[in-house]
Design a protein around this motif. Sequence first.
Motif, PDB file in Angstrom:
ATOM      1  N   SER A 187       0.779  -1.311   0.038  1.00 25.42           N
ATOM      2  CA  SER A 187       0.014  -0.071   0.114  1.00 25.42           C
ATOM      3  C   SER A 187       0.654   1.191   0.183  1.00 25.42           C
ATOM      4  O   SER A 187       0.352   2.287  -0.485  1.00 25.42           O
ATOM      5  CB  SER A 187      -0.969  -0.014   1.402  1.00 25.42           C
ATOM      6  N   TRP A 188       2.020   1.314   0.468  1.00 25.84           N
ATOM      7  CA  TRP A 188       2.949   2.486   0.422  1.00 25.84           C
ATOM      8  C   TRP A 188       3.211   2.821  -0.947  1.00 25.84           C
ATOM      9  O   TRP A 188       4.052   3.871  -1.368  1.00 25.84           O
ATOM     10  CB  TRP A 188       4.135   1.970   1.265  1.00 25.84           C
ATOM     11  N   LEU A 194     -12.401  11.002  -1.745  1.00 25.64           N
ATOM     12  CA  LEU A 194     -11.759  10.155  -0.812  1.00 25.64           C
ATOM     13  C   LEU A 194     -12.584   8.958  -0.369  1.00 25.64           C
ATOM     14  O   LEU A 194     -12.170   7.999   0.059  1.00 25.64           O
ATOM     15  CB  LEU A 194     -11.490  11.080   0.433  1.00 25.64           C
ATOM     16  N   LEU A 195     -13.893   9.090  -0.572  1.00 23.62           N
ATOM     17  CA  LEU A 195     -14.852   8.051  -0.033  1.00 23.62           C
ATOM     18  C   LEU A 195     -15.473   7.288  -0.880  1.00 23.62           C
ATOM     19  O   LEU A 195     -16.257   6.288  -0.545  1.00 23.62           O
ATOM     20  CB  LEU A 195     -15.915   8.805   0.678  1.00 23.62           C
ATOM     21  N   PHE A 196     -15.736   7.713  -2.254  1.00 27.08           N
ATOM     22  CA  PHE A 196     -16.273   6.964  -3.138  1.00 27.08           C
ATOM     23  C   PHE A 196     -15.943   5.455  -3.298  1.00 27.08           C
ATOM     24  O   PHE A 196     -16.651   4.550  -3.385  1.00 27.08           O
ATOM     25  CB  PHE A 196     -16.261   7.449  -4.746  1.00 27.08           C
ATOM     26  N   ARG A 197     -14.644   5.122  -3.008  1.00 29.45           N
ATOM     27  CA  ARG A 197     -13.839   3.896  -3.330  1.00 29.45           C
ATOM     28  C   ARG A 197     -13.449   3.222  -1.979  1.00 29.45           C
ATOM     29  O   ARG A 197     -12.687   2.242  -1.788  1.00 29.45           O
ATOM     30  CB  ARG A 197     -12.803   3.919  -4.061  1.00 29.45           C
ATOM     31  N   LEU A 198     -14.156   3.793  -0.673  1.00 25.49           N
ATOM     32  CA  LEU A 198     -13.621   3.488   0.511  1.00 25.49           C
ATOM     33  C   LEU A 198     -13.945   1.911   0.719  1.00 25.49           C
ATOM     34  O   LEU A 198     -12.951   0.957   1.254  1.00 25.49           O
ATOM     35  CB  LEU A 198     -14.566   4.166   1.748  1.00 25.49           C
ATOM     36  N   GLY A 199     -15.044   1.375   0.399  1.00 25.57           N
ATOM     37  CA  GLY A 199     -15.225  -0.227   0.537  1.00 25.57           C
ATOM     38  C   GLY A 199     -14.410  -0.914  -0.514  1.00 25.57           C
ATOM     39  O   GLY A 199     -13.752  -1.984  -0.407  1.00 25.57           O
ATOM     40  N   GLU A 200     -14.535  -0.425  -1.870  1.00 23.77           N
ATOM     41  CA  GLU A 200     -13.944  -1.090  -3.103  1.00 23.77           C
ATOM     42  C   GLU A 200     -12.449  -1.364  -2.677  1.00 23.77           C
ATOM     43  O   GLU A 200     -11.810  -2.354  -3.179  1.00 23.77           O
ATOM     44  CB  GLU A 200     -14.179  -0.405  -4.262  1.00 23.77           C
ATOM     45  N   SER A 201     -11.840  -0.103  -2.064  1.00 24.55           N
ATOM     46  CA  SER A 201     -10.507  -0.448  -2.085  1.00 24.55           C
ATOM     47  C   SER A 201      -9.966  -1.357  -1.175  1.00 24.55           C
ATOM     48  O   SER A 201      -8.879  -2.325  -1.449  1.00 24.55           O
ATOM     49  CB  SER A 201     -10.002   1.195  -1.560  1.00 24.55           C
ATOM     50  N   PHE A 225      -5.606  12.643  -4.603  1.00 24.72           N
ATOM     51  CA  PHE A 225      -6.739  12.362  -3.506  1.00 24.72           C
ATOM     52  C   PHE A 225      -7.459  10.803  -3.708  1.00 24.72           C
ATOM     53  O   PHE A 225      -7.679  10.143  -2.561  1.00 24.72           O
ATOM     54  CB  PHE A 225      -7.672  13.260  -3.412  1.00 24.72           C
ATOM     55  N   MET A 226      -7.437  10.602  -4.943  1.00 27.38           N
ATOM     56  CA  MET A 226      -8.013   9.216  -5.186  1.00 27.38           C
ATOM     57  C   MET A 226      -7.236   8.248  -4.625  1.00 27.38           C
ATOM     58  O   MET A 226      -7.672   7.230  -4.014  1.00 27.38           O
ATOM     59  CB  MET A 226      -8.142   9.002  -6.658  1.00 27.38           C
ATOM     60  N   ALA A 227      -5.853   8.359  -5.023  1.00 24.61           N
ATOM     61  CA  ALA A 227      -4.708   7.438  -4.439  1.00 24.61           C
ATOM     62  C   ALA A 227      -4.791   7.235  -2.997  1.00 24.61           C
ATOM     63  O   ALA A 227      -4.701   6.270  -2.333  1.00 24.61           O
ATOM     64  CB  ALA A 227      -3.552   7.508  -4.992  1.00 24.61           C
ATOM     65  N   MET A 228      -4.920   8.563  -2.240  1.00 22.39           N
ATOM     66  CA  MET A 228      -5.044   8.514  -0.813  1.00 22.39           C
ATOM     67  C   MET A 228      -6.188   7.776  -0.255  1.00 22.39           C
ATOM     68  O   MET A 228      -6.248   7.044   0.744  1.00 22.39           O
ATOM     69  CB  MET A 228      -5.149   9.960  -0.253  1.00 22.39           C
ATOM     70  N   GLY A 229      -7.329   7.934  -0.918  1.00 19.76           N
ATOM     71  CA  GLY A 229      -8.569   7.098  -0.719  1.00 19.76           C
ATOM     72  C   GLY A 229      -8.495   5.746  -0.806  1.00 19.76           C
ATOM     73  O   GLY A 229      -9.076   4.856  -0.124  1.00 19.76           O
ATOM     74  N   MET A 269      -4.966   4.093  -0.662  1.00 26.54           N
ATOM     75  CA  MET A 269      -3.835   3.745   0.300  1.00 26.54           C
ATOM     76  C   MET A 269      -4.046   3.652   1.714  1.00 26.54           C
ATOM     77  O   MET A 269      -3.896   2.489   2.246  1.00 26.54           O
ATOM     78  CB  MET A 269      -2.606   4.682   0.028  1.00 26.54           C
ATOM     79  N   LEU A 270      -4.821   4.616   2.285  1.00 26.36           N
ATOM     80  CA  LEU A 270      -4.911   4.347   3.577  1.00 26.36           C
ATOM     81  C   LEU A 270      -6.038   3.336   4.291  1.00 26.36           C
ATOM     82  O   LEU A 270      -5.515   2.586   5.138  1.00 26.36           O
ATOM     83  CB  LEU A 270      -5.655   5.831   4.250  1.00 26.36           C
ATOM     84  N   PRO A 271      -6.940   3.145   3.300  1.00 28.62           N
ATOM     85  CA  PRO A 271      -7.709   1.908   3.653  1.00 28.62           C
ATOM     86  C   PRO A 271      -7.104   0.655   3.468  1.00 28.62           C
ATOM     87  O   PRO A 271      -7.236  -0.507   4.388  1.00 28.62           O
ATOM     88  CB  PRO A 271      -9.134   2.004   2.999  1.00 28.62           C
ATOM     89  N   GLN A 272      -6.356   0.656   2.499  1.00 29.15           N
ATOM     90  CA  GLN A 272      -5.758  -0.655   2.022  1.00 29.15           C
ATOM     91  C   GLN A 272      -4.761  -1.145   3.113  1.00 29.15           C
ATOM     92  O   GLN A 272      -4.227  -2.220   3.432  1.00 29.15           O
ATOM     93  CB  GLN A 272      -5.172  -0.533   0.584  1.00 29.15           C
TER      94      GLN A 272
END
Length: 420
Positions: free
Chosen positions: A49-50, A235-242, A369-373, A375-378
């Motif tokens: 994820s890093w 940031l949130l649209f892909r929270l679960g998918e990520s 911001f998409m990548a941050m959304g 990276m952090l959950p993953q």
Amino acid sequence: MKAAQRNPWSWVPTLYYGQGIPYFTAMTLALVMYKNTGFSNSEIAFYTSWLYLPWVIKPLWAPVVDMFGTKRGWVVALQAAIGGALALVAFTTHLPAFFQVSLAVLWLMAFSSATHDIAADGFYMLGLTQKQQAGFVGVRSTFYRLANITGQGVLVALSGLLIRETGDPHVAWAIIFALLGGVFAILAVYHYFMLPHPADDHPVRAGAPGSGEFFAAFASFFKKDGIVVILAFLLLFRLGESQLLKMAVPFLLDPLEKGGLGLDNEKVGLVYGTVGVIALTLGGLLGGVAIARFGLKRCLWPMAFIVHLPDLVFIYLSTALPQNIFVISAAMAVEQFGYGFGFTSYMMFMIMVSDGEHKTAHYAICTGFMAMGMMLPQMASGYLQQMMGYQNFFIWACLATIPAFVITALVRIDPAFGRD
């Protein structure tokens, strides 16, 4: 004479195929390699994820791409650098510190790839009209996903064959990365000759990085109307998918006693990297057609449902643990088609938000911001999976899609945007 325009079919497909190779190498192919060589889900999820970090922080140097040189020149030079890095990974596979050294090389490749994304996305917007951008958003998504087939389909299956023939996953993966380096070198040469030379492909404004212009792109982005909602959507649209995405391949590879499906690399390459990605590609192509026909505003809600509801198939798979390859393939096709179709709306949303003088830098900020959304959950997904088990983890991932629906209700979109 240098061609100011070329048929978009001669360069858009290969440009986004080239953009996809290093990204899916860092995000997916490396994950399979480390899984094959004995690392745990928590280690794999956290450290791979890093590799998202260059995509998160790329807006910091996006104005440099805007200010110096042409987007065309950046694309070609960075493709050559990425090809070299891919080949270099092959030489790390038998080092004593393989995990650490290969991650370092992959991070450097990811940095080059993230910078390449800035230039390629800017070039896409310079080389096409808005109508063409809308019409080709499905095409670029399609060929981006074909790079995924190359990575997590063809090459994952080939790695399984090579592991079986050589008996050594390190040798197998050295061959895989050497092949990837060769593919990318060919793409770099092709684009040197085939990319057009748009009249607007020039520095936005000459000046040193210390000038106010260097920071103007960032300031203007964060002054956009509704910026809080825009950032929340990104940031949130892909929270679960990520989270689901990071654990999908380990789930397919892990044995039944660990709650996985126990597939080998060849079958994973078939059901996830080939059948799944073909369905995802078809979904992306049809999503682009739908937005070009109806506009982003009318498509956003249907696409929000279509991208998230198919995640439920992973709850079924982790509960029933089917061994029939056709059942597993069908489940992957449903989930990936929804992902491809719905993600098209996310891409067009970023294009809409980025429109303006600093469109290259603004699009880079959006993708950061998409990548941050992602990276952090993953980073936590491997730990959560090991703590919960696959079935409960996939239930959690589906529940984590709820914020996406909330924020979709809040975004504002011009009804005419993206429509023919």
